[in-house]
Design a protein around this motif. Structure first.
Motif, PDB file in Angstrom:
ATOM      1  N   ASN A   3      -3.697   9.825  -4.609  1.00 15.76           N
ATOM      2  CA  ASN A   3      -4.586   8.753  -5.045  1.00 15.76           C
ATOM      3  C   ASN A   3      -3.806   7.588  -5.662  1.00 15.76           C
ATOM      4  N   TRP A  43     -12.885   2.759   4.924  1.00  8.72           N
ATOM      5  CA  TRP A  43     -11.787   3.406   5.665  1.00  8.72           C
ATOM      6  C   TRP A  43     -10.968   2.370   6.431  1.00  8.72           C
ATOM      7  N   LEU A  47      -6.458   5.825   5.721  1.00  7.40           N
ATOM      8  CA  LEU A  47      -6.658   5.498   4.308  1.00  7.40           C
ATOM      9  C   LEU A  47      -8.154   5.507   4.034  1.00  7.40           C
ATOM     10  N   GLN A  48      -8.533   6.035   2.886  1.00  4.48           N
ATOM     11  CA  GLN A  48      -9.945   6.056   2.496  1.00  4.48           C
ATOM     12  C   GLN A  48     -10.047   5.530   1.070  1.00  4.48           C
ATOM     13  N   TRP A  49     -11.077   4.736   0.818  1.00  6.10           N
ATOM     14  CA  TRP A  49     -11.306   4.238  -0.543  1.00  6.10           C
ATOM     15  C   TRP A  49     -12.666   4.694  -1.037  1.00  6.10           C
ATOM     16  N   GLN A 106      -7.771   4.732  -3.757  1.00  7.79           N
ATOM     17  CA  GLN A 106      -7.320   4.891  -2.373  1.00  7.79           C
ATOM     18  C   GLN A 106      -6.720   6.273  -2.173  1.00  7.79           C
ATOM     19  N   GLY A 158      -2.361  -0.631   2.733  1.00  6.75           N
ATOM     20  CA  GLY A 158      -3.772  -0.543   2.345  1.00  6.75           C
ATOM     21  C   GLY A 158      -4.057  -1.361   1.092  1.00  6.75           C
ATOM     22  N   MET A 199      -6.601  -4.577   0.779  1.00  5.73           N
ATOM     23  CA  MET A 199      -7.706  -4.618  -0.185  1.00  5.73           C
ATOM     24  C   MET A 199      -7.542  -5.796  -1.158  1.00  5.73           C
TER      25      MET A 199
END
Ligand code: FAD
Length: 550
Positions: free
Chosen positions: A316, A366, A378-380, A402, A443, A447
């Motif tokens: 994370n 994503w 990547l996932q947020w 993230q 990522g 963002m």
């Protein structure tokens, strides 16, 4: 009080399943559906009201519900303290967190519920598990447990001011709004309302659905507060398990398995049972033997497999922002001084803020990158969070967390200590892998570019003059406790210098009838939070075991 449902006089079962997390309850339900007798053994105590749990704030008295049932209480499960928090986490894991209660980590988690992508299966599992083979299983799981984007029973989402602001920013940057579980393969530059496993305004999940149907069958038995120490084996054949109790009146003794034992004790619990059963790297088995002596199977019967390697977690990295539109809800005060109107709407109709999860995550975001070694996910998640009070105005702060997902190179290892604790002895360290750092930084850059155009929005961390890559190199990376992978599945037999502990049927190499059905068999990370994929694994392993035993 332990649940000990058992047909009178039974000393043997066709199948014994160890652990009641998302994998265990599912495999146990599907095996018992075939008519076979099944015993599910869980070391922890009852959680939700359905199973006789009783930890709850006063305002849930007479409701039949506990802290494990009400979505908005989900962080109180771990933060409230008092007389039960110490009992919910496994006390034999060092360096990681996992739930040791009925339902496993599924009973204490954030409830996010995602349909896997096709590449989650196709790029890492053996052929029997390709996405075509997995489509029917996935449909079965999601027809029983579809999940919801709108937990409140009035169809409204509450306290979405921060989420609305972020969605506006994503929209302006041409990222696409999807309903993630309708289009699981759309994961690049998309965002979605969060989907939870909740049903009818309560937490629900695999424990409710799968344990519920299993328990309705007379051929199914459940022991809680009972811990499987080891499997009993004669060479490659497993004949039963040895159980000791974790509460005075829990079951203690030996139970025979006529057909198979299925381990679903999680990414730490399953390796521990294997080590204590003489299955794993020699140094680990020697450590167990030094402690347990003659209780352990003789050295001539040991099976040398890379158990404990390939340990994974999503790593994370946070961005913290502040925006005047963001509105904070006092979830932490819910136990002792809740808003009475919110309590009434929840108890009367399962509506309002209490039907939503405590961290009120929204939206989910994503992105897929083409990393040097292939797919990189990547996932947020985004949440209103006052704990990082960088600016003395915490009530307007949000944390965008993230996770690096599929394609993460970093792997750790879990090993056993002389006092039989499972240790994260080699951490999952993205600082060891440049490809991970580059992906995380990319990522963050993407963002930060989206956020910089939002009027009134301040990025509190990382500081404006710190590059994303330098931030990655200097910040503390946190575990999110999505532990997977310590008993990897694959066609390369670990006894012959391969990397795998279980074969494509999920059977432990070198055994006739020992299977694994939990997060530990995953060769790599899933593109999103893993519990739905683990539930699907439970169904699939049951299908494969039943096919072998026909
Ligand atoms: C705080 C937290 C939040 C999370 N949030 C999410 C989320 O929102 N969405 C998501 O998809 N995933 C989430 N996860 C991850 C998810 O919950 C886990 O990946 C999942 O529960 C793992 O399932 P499992 O079946 O592999 O094992 P577990 O859930 O770990 O279950 C293993 C079970 O086996 C029992 N056990 C262990 N050893 C023995 C033994 N020797 N004898 C008997 N019983 C034993 C344990 O008590 C436990 O009940 C979260 C995890 C945590 C910790």
């Amino acid at each position: 009080k332990p649940i000990q449902r058992r047909a009178a006089g039974d000393s043997s079962f066709d199948y014994i399943v160890v652990g009641s997390g998302p994998g265990g309850v599912t495999v146990a339900d599907k095996l018992s559906e075939s008519g076979a007798s099944v015993l599910l053994v869980e070391r922890g105590q009852a959680t939700t009201g359905q199973w006789g749990g009783n930890n709850k704030p006063q305002w849930l008295d007479n409701s039949g519900m506990t802290v494990y049932d009400v979505p908005a209480l989900d962080d109180q499960i771990w933060t409230k303290g008092g007389d039960f928090t110490n009992d919910i986490f496994c006390d034999d894991i060092v360096g990681g967190i996992s739930g040791c209660v009925l339902g496993g980590s599924g009973a204490i988690n954030s409830g996010l519920w995602w349909k896997p992508t096709s590449w989650d299966w196709d790029t890492m599992f053996p052929e029997k598990w390709n996405s075509t083979n997995m489509a029917n299983v996935t449909d079965r799981v999601f027809s029983r447990l579809p999940g919801t984007e709108v937990p409140s029973q009035d169809g409204q989402l509450y306290y979405q001011q921060g989420a609305d602001m972020l969605e506006g920013a994503l929209d302006a940057a041409n990222w696409t709004l999807v309903s993630a579980n309708e289009v699981p393969n759309q994961k690049d530059r998309v965002y979605s309302n969060t989907t939870y496993m909740f049903q009818n305004g309560e937490r629900s999940g695999p424990m409710s659905v799968y344990l519920g149907s299993a328990y309705s069958r007379p051929n199914f038995s459940l022991y809680t507060n009972a811990i499987v120490e080891r499997v009993i084996r004669e060479g490659s054949k497993i004949t039963g398990v040895e159980i000791s109790n974790t509460a005075d009146d829990g079951f203690r003794g030996t139970v025979k398995a006529n057909k198979a034992v299925v381990l679903a004790a999680g990414a730490f619990g399953t390796p521990k049972v294997l080590f204590r059963s003489g299955i794993g790297p020699r140094d680990q088995l020697e450590t167990v033997r030094n402690t347990e002596g003659s209780k352990m199977i003789g050295e001539d019967q040991w099976i040398d497999l890379p158990v404990g390697h390939n340990l994974m977690d999503n790593i994370n990295t946070d961005i913290v922002i502040s925006h005047p539109d963001v509105v904070y809800y006092d979830f932490a005060g819910l136990w002792d001084h809740p808003n009475q109107g919110d309590v009434d709407s929840y108890l009367n109709g399962r509506t309002g803020m209490l039907a939503q999860s405590a961290s009120n995550l929204n939206p989910m975001i994503w992105e897929m990158l083409n990393g040097t070694d292939g797919l990189q996910g990547l996932q947020w998640t985004a949440r209103v969070d006052t704990s990082l009070d960088i600016n003395n105005d915490a009530k307007h702060n949000m944390v965008l967390a993230q996770y690096i997902t599929i394609g993460q190179a970093a792997r750790g290892r879990t090993t056993i200590t002389p006092d039989l604790k499972m240790n994260v002895s080699t951490g999952v360290d993205v600082m060891q892998h440049e490809s991970d750092q580059v992906a995380i930084a990319q990522g963050l850059d993407d963002m930060r570019n989206i956020l910089k155009n939002v009027p009134g929005l301040e990025i509190l961390s990382p500081a404006a003059d710190v590059s994303s890559l330098n931030y990655v190199k200097s910040t503390t990376h946190l575990y999110v406790n999505h532990w997977l992978g310590s008993c990897k599945m694959g066609n390369d037999d670990g006894r012959d210098n391969g990397t795998s502990v279980v074969d494509a049927d999920s059977k432990v190499y070198g055994t006739d009838n020992l299977f694994i059905a939990d997060g530990s068999i995953f060769p790599g990370q899933t593109t999103s939070n893993p519990q739905a994929a683990i539930t699907i694994v439970g169904e699939r392993v049951a299908e494969l075991i039943l096919a072998l035993n026909q």
